[in-house]
Scaffold this motif. Structure first.
Motif, PDB file in Angstrom:
ATOM      1  N   ARG A  13       0.665  64.423  -1.190  1.00 47.13           N
ATOM      2  CA  ARG A  13      -0.375  63.399  -1.005  1.00 47.13           C
ATOM      3  C   ARG A  13      -1.137  63.243  -2.320  1.00 47.13           C
ATOM      4  NH1 ARG A  13      -3.772  61.341   3.212  1.00 47.13           N
ATOM      5  NH2 ARG A  13      -2.562  62.469   4.768  1.00 47.13           N
ATOM      6  N   HIS A  14      -1.382  61.993  -2.722  1.00 50.24           N
ATOM      7  CA  HIS A  14      -2.082  61.780  -3.976  1.00 50.24           C
ATOM      8  C   HIS A  14      -3.123  60.689  -3.824  1.00 50.24           C
ATOM      9  CE1 HIS A  14       2.093  60.373  -3.844  1.00 50.24           C
ATOM     10  NE2 HIS A  14       1.674  59.205  -4.288  1.00 50.24           N
ATOM     11  N   PRO A  15      -4.115  60.669  -4.717  1.00 47.22           N
ATOM     12  CA  PRO A  15      -5.229  59.728  -4.564  1.00 47.22           C
ATOM     13  C   PRO A  15      -4.773  58.285  -4.651  1.00 47.22           C
ATOM     14  CG  PRO A  15      -5.756  61.443  -6.170  1.00 47.22           C
ATOM     15  CD  PRO A  15      -4.295  61.551  -5.889  1.00 47.22           C
ATOM     16  N   ALA A  16      -5.482  57.402  -3.943  1.00 43.94           N
ATOM     17  CA  ALA A  16      -5.238  55.971  -4.060  1.00 43.94           C
ATOM     18  C   ALA A  16      -5.521  55.527  -5.497  1.00 43.94           C
ATOM     19  CB  ALA A  16      -6.129  55.199  -3.088  1.00 43.94           C
ATOM     20  N   PRO A  17      -4.760  54.556  -5.997  1.00 43.08           N
ATOM     21  CA  PRO A  17      -4.960  54.125  -7.381  1.00 43.08           C
ATOM     22  C   PRO A  17      -6.393  53.721  -7.686  1.00 43.08           C
ATOM     23  CG  PRO A  17      -2.942  53.189  -6.496  1.00 43.08           C
ATOM     24  CD  PRO A  17      -3.633  53.858  -5.348  1.00 43.08           C
ATOM     25  N   GLY A  18      -7.094  53.172  -6.691  1.00 49.34           N
ATOM     26  CA  GLY A  18      -8.458  52.723  -6.925  1.00 49.34           C
ATOM     27  C   GLY A  18      -9.442  53.828  -7.249  1.00 49.34           C
ATOM     28  N   LEU A  19      -9.077  55.079  -6.948  1.00 49.42           N
ATOM     29  CA  LEU A  19      -9.981  56.190  -7.246  1.00 49.42           C
ATOM     30  C   LEU A  19      -9.951  56.581  -8.717  1.00 49.42           C
ATOM     31  CD1 LEU A  19      -9.383  58.460  -4.115  1.00 49.42           C
ATOM     32  CD2 LEU A  19     -11.348  56.998  -4.597  1.00 49.42           C
ATOM     33  N   GLY A  20      -8.942  56.111  -9.438  1.00 52.17           N
ATOM     34  CA  GLY A  20      -8.895  56.344 -10.877  1.00 52.17           C
ATOM     35  C   GLY A  20      -8.675  57.779 -11.282  1.00 52.17           C
ATOM     36  N   ALA A  21      -7.905  58.539 -10.514  1.00 54.54           N
ATOM     37  CA  ALA A  21      -7.625  59.929 -10.865  1.00 54.54           C
ATOM     38  C   ALA A  21      -6.828  59.982 -12.164  1.00 54.54           C
ATOM     39  CB  ALA A  21      -6.847  60.610  -9.748  1.00 54.54           C
ATOM     40  N   ALA A  22      -7.326  60.751 -13.139  1.00 57.87           N
ATOM     41  CA  ALA A  22      -6.659  60.822 -14.436  1.00 57.87           C
ATOM     42  C   ALA A  22      -5.414  61.690 -14.381  1.00 57.87           C
ATOM     43  CB  ALA A  22      -7.626  61.355 -15.492  1.00 57.87           C
ATOM     44  N   ARG A  23      -5.477  62.796 -13.632  1.00 55.43           N
ATOM     45  CA  ARG A  23      -4.347  63.730 -13.565  1.00 55.43           C
ATOM     46  C   ARG A  23      -4.128  64.175 -12.118  1.00 55.43           C
ATOM     47  NH1 ARG A  23      -4.119  68.505 -15.770  1.00 55.43           N
ATOM     48  NH2 ARG A  23      -6.358  68.912 -15.543  1.00 55.43           N
ATOM     49  N   PRO A  24      -3.583  63.324 -11.248  1.00 55.67           N
ATOM     50  CA  PRO A  24      -3.367  63.727  -9.857  1.00 55.67           C
ATOM     51  C   PRO A  24      -2.425  64.909  -9.736  1.00 55.67           C
ATOM     52  CG  PRO A  24      -2.227  61.669 -10.345  1.00 55.67           C
ATOM     53  CD  PRO A  24      -3.115  61.949 -11.514  1.00 55.67           C
ATOM     54  N   GLN A  25      -1.539  65.078 -10.728  1.00 53.92           N
ATOM     55  CA  GLN A  25      -0.594  66.186 -10.669  1.00 53.92           C
ATOM     56  C   GLN A  25      -1.278  67.545 -10.746  1.00 53.92           C
ATOM     57  OE1 GLN A  25      -0.894  63.965 -13.048  1.00 53.92           O
ATOM     58  NE2 GLN A  25      -0.618  64.807 -15.104  1.00 53.92           N
ATOM     59  N   ALA A  26      -2.515  67.582 -11.218  1.00 53.79           N
ATOM     60  CA  ALA A  26      -3.227  68.859 -11.331  1.00 53.79           C
ATOM     61  C   ALA A  26      -3.518  69.473  -9.970  1.00 53.79           C
ATOM     62  CB  ALA A  26      -4.535  68.657 -12.101  1.00 53.79           C
ATOM     63  N   LEU A  27      -3.489  68.670  -8.909  1.00 52.69           N
ATOM     64  CA  LEU A  27      -3.772  69.167  -7.568  1.00 52.69           C
ATOM     65  C   LEU A  27      -2.517  69.610  -6.831  1.00 52.69           C
ATOM     66  CD1 LEU A  27      -6.305  66.374  -6.500  1.00 52.69           C
ATOM     67  CD2 LEU A  27      -6.861  68.716  -7.191  1.00 52.69           C
ATOM     68  N   HIS A  28      -1.355  69.574  -7.493  1.00 50.51           N
ATOM     69  CA  HIS A  28      -0.090  69.820  -6.809  1.00 50.51           C
ATOM     70  C   HIS A  28       0.715  70.908  -7.490  1.00 50.51           C
ATOM     71  CE1 HIS A  28      -1.197  65.752  -5.535  1.00 50.51           C
ATOM     72  NE2 HIS A  28      -0.482  65.967  -4.459  1.00 50.51           N
ATOM     73  N   HIS A  29       1.538  71.556  -6.681  1.00 50.32           N
ATOM     74  CA  HIS A  29       2.529  72.499  -7.185  1.00 50.32           C
ATOM     75  C   HIS A  29       3.886  71.807  -7.152  1.00 50.32           C
ATOM     76  CE1 HIS A  29       4.602  76.292  -7.841  1.00 50.32           C
ATOM     77  NE2 HIS A  29       5.389  76.000  -6.819  1.00 50.32           N
ATOM     78  N   GLY A  30       4.632  71.886  -8.231  1.00 50.63           N
ATOM     79  CA  GLY A  30       5.953  71.261  -8.265  1.00 50.63           C
ATOM     80  C   GLY A  30       5.914  69.751  -8.344  1.00 50.63           C
ATOM     81  N   TRP A  31       4.973  69.199  -9.091  1.00 42.40           N
ATOM     82  CA  TRP A  31       4.814  67.742  -9.159  1.00 42.40           C
ATOM     83  C   TRP A  31       6.034  67.052  -9.760  1.00 42.40           C
ATOM     84  CZ3 TRP A  31       1.636  64.141  -7.249  1.00 42.40           C
ATOM     85  CH2 TRP A  31       1.619  62.880  -7.837  1.00 42.40           C
ATOM     86  N   ARG A  32       6.695  67.690 -10.730  1.00 42.76           N
ATOM     87  CA  ARG A  32       7.831  67.043 -11.386  1.00 42.76           C
ATOM     88  C   ARG A  32       8.956  66.749 -10.399  1.00 42.76           C
ATOM     89  NH1 ARG A  32       8.728  70.167 -17.211  1.00 42.76           N
ATOM     90  NH2 ARG A  32       6.751  69.516 -18.190  1.00 42.76           N
ATOM     91  N   ALA A  33       9.155  67.666  -9.458  1.00 43.05           N
ATOM     92  CA  ALA A  33      10.215  67.454  -8.461  1.00 43.05           C
ATOM     93  C   ALA A  33       9.943  66.201  -7.649  1.00 43.05           C
ATOM     94  CB  ALA A  33      10.304  68.670  -7.538  1.00 43.05           C
ATOM     95  N   PHE A  34       8.680  65.930  -7.375  1.00 42.27           N
ATOM     96  CA  PHE A  34       8.328  64.718  -6.641  1.00 42.27           C
ATOM     97  C   PHE A  34       8.407  63.484  -7.529  1.00 42.27           C
ATOM     98  CE2 PHE A  34       4.790  61.703  -6.101  1.00 42.27           C
ATOM     99  CZ  PHE A  34       5.261  61.039  -4.977  1.00 42.27           C
ATOM    100  N   ALA A  35       7.821  63.567  -8.725  1.00 39.40           N
ATOM    101  CA  ALA A  35       7.729  62.385  -9.580  1.00 39.40           C
ATOM    102  C   ALA A  35       9.106  61.829  -9.926  1.00 39.40           C
ATOM    103  CB  ALA A  35       6.962  62.727 -10.854  1.00 39.40           C
ATOM    104  N   GLY A  36      10.060  62.713 -10.200  1.00 39.93           N
ATOM    105  CA  GLY A  36      11.403  62.253 -10.536  1.00 39.93           C
ATOM    106  C   GLY A  36      12.076  61.550  -9.374  1.00 39.93           C
TER     107      GLY A  36
END
Length: 501
Positions: A63-86
């Motif tokens: 789960r990641h923030p809505a674009p309107g919230l302007g999160a600079a680094r949403p990946q900082a809240l996740h473990h294994g973000w690269r597996a999802f992003a790819g």
């Protein structure tokens, strides 16, 4: 877990493909398992339709923030973000190429056989419009929801699920309070406490009802998963860095407050999770994030008659073969539906299922990885399984079913004086489990008070459906279904489950 149908009502909602032959594969859920399956199947040239209750892929884990919230680094809240992003990027590429149709805000409420294929009915968008998808094969990647064990005061504002607290942070960039006690059982507590503390909350303690020494009986599974040990060490380091105290063999047995939670009582537990007299102490707080692990979300699968098994943590999971097939031909499943195991296992199982659906052998490395991760998941489940004595911290006035406001005393009366011997009878006598959540919150607790293990949840609808949609369905004869003689539900020729037919 799905988000609300009312989320982002102004966003244009994708429409199911019309005027086409059935998709080769329909994937229900776009969390780690569904996302991996959809991308892998599309890589093999299959036409895939993904139906997801949320706006964007990722499920609860990603789960990641809505674009309107302007999160600079949403990946900082996740473990294994690269597996999802790819995989998300691959999904979008397949979508652009016409190999994948991704349908957001689609809550699938039933799957029915249809002349050698399958028809999926969904409630779509904030307007709750009907949507229909046809596919030759179906993969269920519906994930899980939190297991909650009630305690006095758990209905106070400020008491929320541990996973809910994490979702608030990941999806909304907000904290449920400033001083938060994290409680329950299972490794999720460590991740939640670390995330909340890193975001600025004070976490006075993590209250773990189990004991991590229970992992010692599964040394082999631990040694085969050094990555899991490293992950645990990372969480432990975060707790030390933020001066969060871990109390094992303890539980929150009461929450105190008037308009909002103001403190909790914590007590030491014996091996059966019974509070030990004279060990209680209060911890001031303005929020409590509590959860006792996860429960596989199986309504669609059990409605089809898919066989189930009992997991080491006492929950019911699907009985799957080596290629992620259920007992119903044409229905596959992956991820938490087969037993709680985490994102890495879900990604692996999604890929294995896609290979099987495409008629391709899965690489041996995937099977080895699944076996290794499943062994660890079993050890984890057994170590954090709730003990039978937890019901001792419930007084008779504690609401067990929040929707229908059914207290523990009424359930005990149904069992002790009215002759109820199972959760179904308790439900009929007290209305426990008949509310909006349909027993998802109170089901495990009601079963425990009735003296039985939770049973497979069989129901014809997996989510609320407007009556107009049901009335508009064309009348048709059942196809390949056999009435089970008790509930009128189709079994599709499935073999008996470990917990009954």
């Amino acid at each position: 877990m799905p988000t609300s149908r009312s989320e982002h009502p102004d966003r244009a909602r994708p429409q199911p493909p019309t005027g086409q032959a059935p998709a080769d594969l329909a994937v229900v859920g776009a969390g780690p398992a569904g996302l991996a399956a959809a991308v892998t199947a599309a890589d093999f040239g299959l036409r895939v339709t993904v139906l997801d209750a949320a706006e964007r892929p990722g499920g609860q884990f990603y789960r990641h923030p809505a674009p309107g919230l302007g999160a600079a680094r949403p990946q900082a809240l996740h473990h294994g973000w690269r597996a999802f992003a790819g995989r998300e990027a691959a999904l979008r590429a397949h979508e652009s190429a016409g190999r994948v149709a991704y349908l957001s805000f689609h809550h699938v409420w039933t799957v029915v056989p249809d002349a050698g294929a399958w028809t999926l009915h969904a409630v779509a968008g904030p307007g709750e419009e009907p949507a229909v998808v046809h596919a030759r094969a179906v993969l269920l990647a519906t994930g899980a929801h939190e297991r909650q064990l009630p305690f006095p005061g758990w209905t106070l504002p400020g008491v929320i699920g541990a996973g809910g607290a994490q979702s608030m942070l990941k999806g909304g960039l907000v904290l449920p309070g400033r001083r938060i006690v994290v409680a329950g059982s299972g490794p999720l507590l460590l991740a939640v406490a670390g995330s909340l503390a890193a975001a600025g909350a004070t976490v006075p303690a993590v209250i773990e009802a189990g004991a991590y020494t229970a992992y010692a009986a599964h040394t082999g599974a631990l040694l085969r998963n050094p990555g899991k040990l490293a992950e645990g060490a990372t969480y432990g380091g975060a707790l030390l860095r933020h001066r969060v105290r871990l109390r094992t063999r303890h539980a929150v047995t009461e929450a105190h407050g008037s308009d909002r939670v103001e403190a909790v009582t914590v007590a030491r537990l014996d091996r059966d999770w019974r509070p030990l007299p004279g060990t209680s102490r209060r911890i001031p707080c303005d929020a409590v994030a509590v959860g006792h692990g996860l429960v596989p979300q199986l309504e669609l699968a059990t409605g089809l008659g898919c066989a189930t098994r009992r997991s080491p943590d006492g929950t019911v999971a699907l009985d799957l073969d080596d290629e992620q097939r259920t007992s119903v031909p044409g229905i596959w499943s992956a991820g938490e539906t087969g037993g709680i195991g985490g994102a890495e296992l879900a990604l692996t199982e999604g890929e294995i299922a896609a290979h099987a659906i495409a008629g391709r052998p899965a690489p041996a490395v995937l099977a080895r990885r699944r076996a290794r991760l499943r062994a660890f998941a079993g050890a984890m489940a057994g170590a954090h399984r709730p003990g039978p004595g937890w019901t001792d911290w419930l007084d008779d006035g504690t609401d067990v079913c929040r929707c229908e406001e059914v207290p523990a005393g009424r359930i005990r009366e149904a069992v002790g004086e009215l002759g109820a011997r199972d959760a179904r009878t308790v439900k009929l006598l007290t209305r426990a489990g008949m509310g909006w959540c349909q027993g998802r919150m109170c089901g495990p607790a009601v079963a425990a008070l009735a003296g039985e293990e939770p049973a497979p949840d069989r129901r014809p609808l997996s989510c609320p459906v407007p009556l107009g949609q049901l009335a508009a369905l064309p009348a048709r004869e059942p196809t390949g279904a056999v009435a089970d003689g008790s509930s009128g539900e189709p079994t599709s020729g499935a073999r008996p489950t470990a917990d009954g037919p």
